[in-house]
Design a protein around this motif. Structure first.
Motif, PDB file in Angstrom:
ATOM      1  N   VAL A   1      -5.387  -9.852  17.300  1.00  0.00           N
ATOM      2  CA  VAL A   1      -6.644  -9.671  16.584  1.00  0.00           C
ATOM      3  C   VAL A   1      -7.696 -10.509  17.307  1.00  0.00           C
ATOM      4  N   CYS A   2      -8.904 -10.006  17.345  1.00  0.00           N
ATOM      5  CA  CYS A   2      -9.991 -10.674  18.058  1.00  0.00           C
ATOM      6  C   CYS A   2     -11.046 -11.123  17.058  1.00  0.00           C
ATOM      7  N   LEU A   3     -11.323 -12.424  17.082  1.00  0.00           N
ATOM      8  CA  LEU A   3     -12.259 -13.003  16.125  1.00  0.00           C
ATOM      9  C   LEU A   3     -13.316 -13.848  16.841  1.00  0.00           C
ATOM     10  N   ARG A   4     -14.487 -13.909  16.250  1.00  0.00           N
ATOM     11  CA  ARG A   4     -15.547 -14.802  16.747  1.00  0.00           C
ATOM     12  C   ARG A   4     -15.309 -16.207  16.182  1.00  0.00           C
ATOM     13  N   LYS A   5     -15.683 -17.204  16.958  1.00  0.00           N
ATOM     14  CA  LYS A   5     -15.511 -18.598  16.519  1.00  0.00           C
ATOM     15  C   LYS A   5     -16.262 -18.898  15.233  1.00  0.00           C
ATOM     16  N   ALA A   6     -17.359 -18.226  14.999  1.00  0.00           N
ATOM     17  CA  ALA A   6     -18.183 -18.505  13.818  1.00  0.00           C
ATOM     18  C   ALA A   6     -17.530 -18.038  12.514  1.00  0.00           C
ATOM     19  N   ARG A   7     -16.519 -17.210  12.594  1.00  0.00           N
ATOM     20  CA  ARG A   7     -15.888 -16.675  11.385  1.00  0.00           C
ATOM     21  C   ARG A   7     -15.071 -17.748  10.672  1.00  0.00           C
ATOM     22  N   HIS A   8     -15.118 -17.735   9.358  1.00  0.00           N
ATOM     23  CA  HIS A   8     -14.356 -18.667   8.528  1.00  0.00           C
ATOM     24  C   HIS A   8     -12.849 -18.498   8.788  1.00  0.00           C
TER      25      HIS A   8
ATOM     26  N   GLN B   1      -9.039 -25.957   3.491  1.00  0.00           N
ATOM     27  CA  GLN B   1      -8.792 -26.573   2.186  1.00  0.00           C
ATOM     28  C   GLN B   1      -7.626 -25.900   1.457  1.00  0.00           C
ATOM     29  N   GLY B   2      -6.998 -24.923   2.072  1.00  0.00           N
ATOM     30  CA  GLY B   2      -5.852 -24.245   1.470  1.00  0.00           C
ATOM     31  C   GLY B   2      -6.205 -23.050   0.601  1.00  0.00           C
ATOM     32  N   LYS B   3      -7.485 -22.644   0.598  1.00  0.00           N
ATOM     33  CA  LYS B   3      -7.922 -21.500  -0.209  1.00  0.00           C
ATOM     34  C   LYS B   3      -7.626 -20.200   0.543  1.00  0.00           C
ATOM     35  N   PRO B   4      -7.033 -19.198  -0.130  1.00  0.00           N
ATOM     36  CA  PRO B   4      -6.767 -17.921   0.540  1.00  0.00           C
ATOM     37  C   PRO B   4      -8.059 -17.193   0.895  1.00  0.00           C
ATOM     38  N   ASN B   5      -8.072 -16.604   2.084  1.00  0.00           N
ATOM     39  CA  ASN B   5      -9.253 -15.911   2.575  1.00  0.00           C
ATOM     40  C   ASN B   5      -8.811 -14.670   3.341  1.00  0.00           C
ATOM     41  N   ILE B   6      -9.651 -13.658   3.329  1.00  0.00           N
ATOM     42  CA  ILE B   6      -9.407 -12.439   4.098  1.00  0.00           C
ATOM     43  C   ILE B   6     -10.686 -12.020   4.811  1.00  0.00           C
ATOM     44  N   MET B   7     -10.520 -11.328   5.931  1.00  0.00           N
ATOM     45  CA  MET B   7     -11.649 -10.706   6.626  1.00  0.00           C
ATOM     46  C   MET B   7     -11.160  -9.434   7.290  1.00  0.00           C
ATOM     47  N   THR B   8     -12.021  -8.461   7.371  1.00  0.00           N
ATOM     48  CA  THR B   8     -11.684  -7.198   8.011  1.00  0.00           C
ATOM     49  C   THR B   8     -11.943  -7.301   9.502  1.00  0.00           C
ATOM     50  N   ALA B   9     -10.998  -6.789  10.279  1.00  0.00           N
ATOM     51  CA  ALA B   9     -11.112  -6.798  11.740  1.00  0.00           C
ATOM     52  C   ALA B   9     -10.710  -5.432  12.283  1.00  0.00           C
TER      53      ALA B   9
ATOM     54  N   MET C   1     -17.837  -8.029   5.016  1.00  0.00           N
ATOM     55  CA  MET C   1     -19.286  -8.144   4.813  1.00  0.00           C
ATOM     56  C   MET C   1     -19.765  -9.546   4.473  1.00  0.00           C
ATOM     57  N   VAL C   2     -18.918 -10.335   3.841  1.00  0.00           N
ATOM     58  CA  VAL C   2     -19.334 -11.654   3.380  1.00  0.00           C
ATOM     59  C   VAL C   2     -18.381 -12.716   3.930  1.00  0.00           C
ATOM     60  N   SER C   3     -18.835 -13.947   3.957  1.00  0.00           N
ATOM     61  CA  SER C   3     -18.020 -15.046   4.468  1.00  0.00           C
ATOM     62  C   SER C   3     -17.214 -15.698   3.359  1.00  0.00           C
ATOM     63  N   GLY C   4     -15.968 -16.018   3.692  1.00  0.00           N
ATOM     64  CA  GLY C   4     -15.113 -16.760   2.773  1.00  0.00           C
ATOM     65  C   GLY C   4     -15.602 -18.189   2.545  1.00  0.00           C
ATOM     66  N   LYS C   5     -16.547 -18.653   3.363  1.00  0.00           N
ATOM     67  CA  LYS C   5     -17.164 -19.972   3.133  1.00  0.00           C
ATOM     68  C   LYS C   5     -17.992 -19.941   1.857  1.00  0.00           C
ATOM     69  N   LYS C   6     -18.577 -18.769   1.576  1.00  0.00           N
ATOM     70  CA  LYS C   6     -19.520 -18.656   0.463  1.00  0.00           C
ATOM     71  C   LYS C   6     -18.966 -17.878  -0.733  1.00  0.00           C
ATOM     72  N   ARG C   7     -17.988 -17.019  -0.495  1.00  0.00           N
ATOM     73  CA  ARG C   7     -17.494 -16.151  -1.566  1.00  0.00           C
ATOM     74  C   ARG C   7     -15.973 -16.184  -1.610  1.00  0.00           C
ATOM     75  N   ASP C   8     -15.412 -15.988  -2.795  1.00  0.00           N
ATOM     76  CA  ASP C   8     -13.971 -15.793  -2.949  1.00  0.00           C
ATOM     77  C   ASP C   8     -13.752 -14.285  -2.957  1.00  0.00           C
ATOM     78  N   LYS C   9     -13.367 -13.747  -1.822  1.00  0.00           N
ATOM     79  CA  LYS C   9     -13.249 -12.285  -1.677  1.00  0.00           C
ATOM     80  C   LYS C   9     -12.143 -11.717  -2.547  1.00  0.00           C
ATOM     81  N   PHE C  10     -11.087 -12.482  -2.780  1.00  0.00           N
ATOM     82  CA  PHE C  10     -10.027 -12.008  -3.673  1.00  0.00           C
ATOM     83  C   PHE C  10     -10.575 -11.859  -5.088  1.00  0.00           C
ATOM     84  N   ALA C  11     -11.274 -12.867  -5.589  1.00  0.00           N
ATOM     85  CA  ALA C  11     -11.836 -12.808  -6.939  1.00  0.00           C
ATOM     86  C   ALA C  11     -12.882 -11.705  -7.052  1.00  0.00           C
ATOM     87  N   ASP C  12     -13.742 -11.582  -6.039  1.00  0.00           N
ATOM     88  CA  ASP C  12     -14.805 -10.583  -6.079  1.00  0.00           C
ATOM     89  C   ASP C  12     -14.270  -9.157  -6.145  1.00  0.00           C
TER      90      ASP C  12
END
Length: 191
Positions: A48-55, A25-33, A84-95
């Motif tokens: 970088v190695c990611l699981r398919k289930a990751r946002h 949807q064009g929303k910025p997201n981050i995850m630690t790897a 720790m949390v998914s970008g599907k459910k949380r805005d990690k930048f805002a948090d």
């Protein structure tokens, strides 16, 4: 004598990298790897190695681009939260109060506050077991001027990056300089 630990995903050090993508949807997201590395010098590439289930996985595939932001020791809490949390459910930048910066060369965000960011164009992927290895060609490296050394390159002591101990699930900072590469081993050339 060495003790067998069995087959485990453990090697030291592993980096603490924060992968940035825009979601579908064009929303910025981050995850630690931590399953990540430099994988080629010509052209400069990282993996970088990611699981398919990751946002982040879906965003990376959709935009064929990602960034890697390198947090310093002082940003360990923010980096930890991003894993720790998914970008599907949380805005990690805002948090976390972190700022998404639009990359200049690829369609992905990086973390403005972290001392370094690498902009990568997806050039290859390979499914291996539970993860997909994404290879990105590094199109640009950005570094805060405060972490540059006299040679104009990032100074590892100033970047103060984190490393991760996978089995213990702990973060560490780098230690003291041991010596210069391609110098220490010259002692054996004299024999």
């Amino acid at each position: 004598m060495k003790t067998s630990l069995g087959a485990k995903p453990v090697v030291y050090p592993t980096p603490v990298w924060v992968v940035g993508t825009y979601d579908q949807q064009g929303k910025p997201n981050i995850m630690t790897a931590a399953w990540a590395c430099i994988c080629a010098s010509e052209p400069p590439c990282l993996a970088v190695c990611l699981r398919k289930a990751r946002h982040t996985y879906a965003g990376l595939k959709a935009h064929q681009a990602f960034t890697v932001s390198v947090p310093s020791r002082s940003q360990a809490k923010e980096a930890d939260y991003a894993g720790m949390v998914s970008g599907k459910k949380r805005d990690k930048f805002a948090d976390t109060g972190l700022t998404p910066a639009r990359a200049e060369f690829v369609n992905a965000p990086y973390v403005q506050e972290f001392p370094m960011a690498l902009e990568c164009k997806l050039i290859n992927s390979l499914e291996v077991g539970s993860h997909t290895i994404f290879v990105g060609e590094i199109l640009d490296v950005k570094a805060d001027s405060s972490v540059l050394g006299p040679d104009g390159l990032p100074d590892v002591a100033k970047v103060d990056p984190l490393t991760f101990a996978p089995l213990a699930q702990q973060y560490y900072a780098l230690g003291d300089l041991v010596g210069n590469a391609y110098e220490l081993g010259k002692v054996f050339m004299k024999k």
